[in-house]
Scaffold this active site. Structure first.
Site, short mmCIF file in Angstrom:
data_model
loop_
_atom_site.label_atom_id
_atom_site.label_comp_id
_atom_site.label_asym_id
_atom_site.label_seq_id
_atom_site.Cartn_x
_atom_site.Cartn_y
_atom_site.Cartn_z
N LYS A 13 -0.88 -1.85 -6.27
CA LYS A 13 -0.34 -0.49 -6.45
C LYS A 13 0.92 -0.51 -7.30
CE LYS A 13 0.28 0.22 -2.02
NZ LYS A 13 -0.13 -1.05 -1.37
N ARG A 88 2.83 5.76 4.97
CA ARG A 88 2.19 4.58 5.54
C ARG A 88 1.66 4.85 6.93
NH1 ARG A 88 4.64 0.51 2.14
NH2 ARG A 88 4.00 -1.60 2.66
N ARG A 127 2.12 -14.48 -5.46
CA ARG A 127 3.12 -13.61 -6.09
C ARG A 127 4.50 -14.27 -6.09
NH1 ARG A 127 3.65 -7.50 -4.16
NH2 ARG A 127 4.35 -8.30 -2.15
N ARG A 160 8.57 -13.93 -1.97
CA ARG A 160 9.31 -12.94 -1.18
C ARG A 160 9.30 -13.33 0.30
NH1 ARG A 160 7.10 -7.04 -2.66
NH2 ARG A 160 6.77 -6.93 -0.42
N ARG A 171 1.42 -7.95 8.03
CA ARG A 171 1.40 -6.75 7.19
C ARG A 171 0.00 -6.19 7.06
NH1 ARG A 171 3.97 -9.24 2.17
NH2 ARG A 171 3.50 -7.29 1.12
P1 ADP Z 1 3.52 -4.16 0.12
O1 ADP Z 1 3.35 -5.27 -0.87
O2 ADP Z 1 3.18 -4.54 1.52
O3 ADP Z 1 2.93 -2.87 -0.31
P2 ADP Z 1 6.14 -2.95 -0.02
O4 ADP Z 1 7.03 -3.52 -1.04
O5 ADP Z 1 5.53 -1.63 -0.27
O6 ADP Z 1 5.06 -4.07 0.24
O7 ADP Z 1 6.88 -2.87 1.38
C1 ADP Z 1 7.57 -3.95 1.93
C2 ADP Z 1 8.10 -3.61 3.32
O8 ADP Z 1 8.98 -2.46 3.25
C3 ADP Z 1 7.05 -3.19 4.35
O9 ADP Z 1 6.42 -4.29 4.96
C4 ADP Z 1 7.88 -2.35 5.32
O10 ADP Z 1 8.66 -3.15 6.17
C5 ADP Z 1 8.83 -1.62 4.40
N1 ADP Z 1 8.30 -0.30 3.97
C6 ADP Z 1 7.97 0.07 2.72
N2 ADP Z 1 7.52 1.34 2.69
C7 ADP Z 1 7.54 1.78 3.98
C8 ADP Z 1 7.17 2.99 4.62
N3 ADP Z 1 6.66 4.03 3.95
N4 ADP Z 1 7.35 3.08 5.96
C9 ADP Z 1 7.85 2.07 6.67
N5 ADP Z 1 8.19 0.89 6.13
C10 ADP Z 1 8.05 0.73 4.80
#
Ligand code: ADP
Ligand code: ZN
Length: 218
Positions: A13, A88, A127, A160, A171
């Protein structure tokens, strides 16, 4: 165009959002990037979010909801936004609907990146992220010009904190338990369209562009 990108971690995404945002002038709003930035700057939001993020859990709803609601009100949203990583769960989706209604906007499209768990896991484990500018690379699919060094800023590339095998598992299960039900929610509303997150970056971009044309968003 006001768009939500939905799909499991590792669906690509963020990668697509960056290209789409450059190509079509829409704002990329990534809650993950915003939160990581807050952690790095040591703000109060960052301090509250860090442990949740490191453990692969969702950070509390009110925190992200406020962050997104404020962001989409700003002036640079002229040509619309791509929400990446938000909503989410159901609460966030309902709050987003409310916030958009209040400002007289609505979602044009929810793009669901259907992705197999094997592909997700392979992408996350390979990654590498830049510690300085946050850019993402992949050891096989998108290698940097020089191993371990960011093409954009020369910063060092690391795995990361939340891309370790154990946290990735967590996750993915958080995604299944909390986020996946949003597919049905947006299907019911008639805004959901599906693309395959298993495709490579270029092929997926071409698909999405075609879909935007079909939906008369371009
Ligand atoms: P991913 O690669 O899992 O899509 P993101 O960079 O979007 O990773 O998110 C990393 C972390 O940030 C999540 O695991 C969560 O802890 C937090 N996070 C991001 N967006 C949200 C959200 N909308 N609600 C709650 N936590 C979030
Ligand atoms: Zn960099």
């Amino acid at each position: 165009m006001n768009i939500v990108l939905l799909g499991p971690p590792g669906a690509g995404k963020g990668t697509q959002a960056k290209v789409l945002s450059q190509e079509f002038g829409v704002l990329h709003v990534s809650t993950g990037d915003m939160l990581r930035d807050a952690v790095k700057r040591g703000t109060s939001v960052g301090k509250s979010a860090k442990t949740y993020m490191d453990n692969g859990e969702l950070v509390p709803d009110d925190l992200v909801i406020n962050m997104v609601s404020e962001r989409i009100l700003q002036k640079d949203v002229k040509r619309g936004f791509l929400l990446d990583g938000f909503p989410r769960n159901k609460t966030q989706a309902l709050e987003l609907d409310d916030a958009l209604t209040r400002i007289g906007k609505s979602l044009d499209l929810v793009l669901y990146f259907k992705t197999s768990p094997e592909v997700s896991i392979e992408r996350l484990s390979g990654r590498r992220a830049c510690t300085e500018c946050g850019a993402n690379f992949h050891i096989r699919n998108m290698p940097p010009r020089k191993e371990g060094i960011c093409d954009h800023c020369g910063g060092s590339l690391v795995l990361r904190n939340d891309d370790t095998p154990e946290t990735v598992k967590r996750r993915l299960s958080v995604y299944e338990n909390e986020t996946e039900s949003l597919i049905e929610y947006y299907k019911q509303k008639g805004t959901l369209r599906e693309v395959s997150g298993n495709l490579d970056v270029k092929k997926l971009f071409t698909k999405i562009k075609g879909l935007f044309l079909e939906e008369r968003l371009l």
